[in-house]
Design a protein around this motif. Structure first.
Motif, PDB file in Angstrom:
ATOM      1  N   ALA A   9      35.604   8.357 -15.390  1.00  0.00           N
ATOM      2  CA  ALA A   9      37.066   8.329 -15.460  1.00  0.00           C
ATOM      3  C   ALA A   9      37.632   7.533 -14.284  1.00  0.00           C
ATOM      4  O   ALA A   9      38.591   6.765 -14.448  1.00  0.00           O
ATOM      5  CB  ALA A   9      37.621   9.750 -15.468  1.00  0.00           C
ATOM      6  N   ALA A  10      37.050   7.709 -13.093  1.00  0.00           N
ATOM      7  CA  ALA A  10      37.510   6.965 -11.919  1.00  0.00           C
ATOM      8  C   ALA A  10      37.278   5.471 -12.101  1.00  0.00           C
ATOM      9  O   ALA A  10      38.142   4.648 -11.782  1.00  0.00           O
ATOM     10  CB  ALA A  10      36.800   7.469 -10.662  1.00  0.00           C
ATOM     11  N   TRP A  11      36.101   5.104 -12.642  1.00  0.00           N
ATOM     12  CA  TRP A  11      35.817   3.688 -12.893  1.00  0.00           C
ATOM     13  C   TRP A  11      36.792   3.130 -13.924  1.00  0.00           C
ATOM     14  O   TRP A  11      37.302   2.028 -13.798  1.00  0.00           O
ATOM     15  CB  TRP A  11      34.376   3.488 -13.381  1.00  0.00           C
ATOM     16  N   GLY A  12      37.060   3.916 -14.966  1.00  0.00           N
ATOM     17  CA  GLY A  12      37.995   3.469 -15.996  1.00  0.00           C
ATOM     18  C   GLY A  12      39.382   3.238 -15.426  1.00  0.00           C
ATOM     19  O   GLY A  12      40.045   2.248 -15.732  1.00  0.00           O
ATOM     20  N   ALA A  13      39.823   4.171 -14.564  1.00  0.00           N
ATOM     21  CA  ALA A  13      41.136   4.026 -13.938  1.00  0.00           C
ATOM     22  C   ALA A  13      41.179   2.786 -13.052  1.00  0.00           C
ATOM     23  O   ALA A  13      42.166   2.042 -13.048  1.00  0.00           O
ATOM     24  CB  ALA A  13      41.471   5.275 -13.126  1.00  0.00           C
ATOM     25  N   ALA A  14      40.108   2.552 -12.301  1.00  0.00           N
ATOM     26  CA  ALA A  14      40.057   1.376 -11.428  1.00  0.00           C
ATOM     27  C   ALA A  14      40.087   0.089 -12.245  1.00  0.00           C
ATOM     28  O   ALA A  14      40.776  -0.869 -11.890  1.00  0.00           O
ATOM     29  CB  ALA A  14      38.808   1.421 -10.548  1.00  0.00           C
ATOM     30  N   GLU A  17      43.572  -0.409 -13.568  1.00  0.00           N
ATOM     31  CA  GLU A  17      44.457  -0.861 -12.490  1.00  0.00           C
ATOM     32  C   GLU A  17      44.252  -2.345 -12.213  1.00  0.00           C
ATOM     33  O   GLU A  17      45.215  -3.099 -12.045  1.00  0.00           O
ATOM     34  CB  GLU A  17      44.177  -0.047 -11.224  1.00  0.00           C
ATOM     35  N   GLN A  18      42.994  -2.780 -12.194  1.00  0.00           N
ATOM     36  CA  GLN A  18      42.699  -4.185 -11.962  1.00  0.00           C
ATOM     37  C   GLN A  18      43.240  -5.037 -13.105  1.00  0.00           C
ATOM     38  O   GLN A  18      43.829  -6.098 -12.882  1.00  0.00           O
ATOM     39  CB  GLN A  18      41.199  -4.398 -11.823  1.00  0.00           C
ATOM     40  N   ALA A  19      43.096  -4.575 -14.345  1.00  0.00           N
ATOM     41  CA  ALA A  19      43.591  -5.330 -15.502  1.00  0.00           C
ATOM     42  C   ALA A  19      45.117  -5.450 -15.447  1.00  0.00           C
ATOM     43  O   ALA A  19      45.668  -6.521 -15.726  1.00  0.00           O
ATOM     44  CB  ALA A  19      43.154  -4.654 -16.795  1.00  0.00           C
ATOM     45  N   GLU A  20      45.794  -4.372 -15.046  1.00  0.00           N
ATOM     46  CA  GLU A  20      47.251  -4.417 -14.929  1.00  0.00           C
ATOM     47  C   GLU A  20      47.677  -5.400 -13.842  1.00  0.00           C
ATOM     48  O   GLU A  20      48.640  -6.154 -14.027  1.00  0.00           O
ATOM     49  CB  GLU A  20      47.805  -3.027 -14.624  1.00  0.00           C
ATOM     50  N   GLU A  49      50.775  -2.516  -4.644  1.00  0.00           N
ATOM     51  CA  GLU A  49      51.035  -1.290  -3.897  1.00  0.00           C
ATOM     52  C   GLU A  49      52.517  -1.104  -3.622  1.00  0.00           C
ATOM     53  O   GLU A  49      52.924  -0.144  -3.000  1.00  0.00           O
ATOM     54  CB  GLU A  49      50.279  -1.297  -2.554  1.00  0.00           C
ATOM     55  N   GLY A  50      53.360  -2.054  -4.031  1.00  0.00           N
ATOM     56  CA  GLY A  50      54.787  -1.919  -3.815  1.00  0.00           C
ATOM     57  C   GLY A  50      55.261  -2.482  -2.488  1.00  0.00           C
ATOM     58  O   GLY A  50      56.421  -2.342  -2.138  1.00  0.00           O
ATOM     59  N   ALA A  51      54.395  -3.129  -1.731  1.00  0.00           N
ATOM     60  CA  ALA A  51      54.780  -3.694  -0.441  1.00  0.00           C
ATOM     61  C   ALA A  51      55.372  -5.086  -0.644  1.00  0.00           C
ATOM     62  O   ALA A  51      55.022  -5.792  -1.582  1.00  0.00           O
ATOM     63  CB  ALA A  51      53.564  -3.776   0.482  1.00  0.00           C
TER      64      ALA A  51
END
Length: 157
Positions: A9-14, A17-20, A49-51
């Motif tokens: 699940a962590a790999w999928g989320a990462a 996130e990278q694809a987005e 990250e919003g910076a």
């Protein structure tokens, strides 16, 4: 949920996130191609990250020149030469007395701080820095900084 499921699940989320982030970058690139070349209205953008980040114009190098058959033959002649690639976590200098006293469970302190990037060496020459990743129960390294050719040449001198 098992530990393996948590890891997947962590790999999928990462990966999501990278694809987005890649999708946002592609959209920003497409948007900048449509807009005129003045950056006044986009002087401050937001990264993943919003910076705040500042937009920098990039030089367009165009298409690379095609290589001749002779150049391709020369390049093909070196592509199959084996090289030794190694990742260096750190180094330590100890005496032979201490080396002989090492046994299972001994800890050797390295000069690097935890979290510092690893050195990626090819035939003993530093070519990049990276971080350890685990994919399908195997270690790998994600390159975070590749040493430029000019920097490698400077280190040889």
């Amino acid at each position: 949920m098992s530990e393996e499921d948590d890891i997947m699940a962590a790999w999928g989320a990462a990966l999501n996130e990278q694809a987005e982030a890649e999708k946002k970058a592609a959209e920003a690139k497409a948007e900048s191609a449509e807009e005129p070349d003045d950056h006044d209205d986009r002087s401050h953008l937001l990264n993943a990250e919003g910076a705040d980040v500042e937009a920098v114009p990039l030089e367009n190098f165009g298409e690379p020149a095609p290589i001749s058959k002779e150049e391709k033959r020369r390049l093909d002649s070196i592509l199959d030469i084996p090289v030794i690639i190694s990742m260096e976590v750190g180094r330590s200098q100890i005496s032979i007395r201490n080396l002989l006293q090492l046994n299972q469970g001994s800890v050797v302190e390295l000069e690097r701080v935890a979290g510092e990037p690893l050195d990626v060496m090819v035939n003993g020459t530093l070519i990049a820095h990276g971080e350890v990743v685990v994919v399908n129960d195997k270690f790998g390294i994600r390159l975070t900084d590749v040493i430029s050719q000019t920097e490698r040449i400077k280190k040889l001198k």
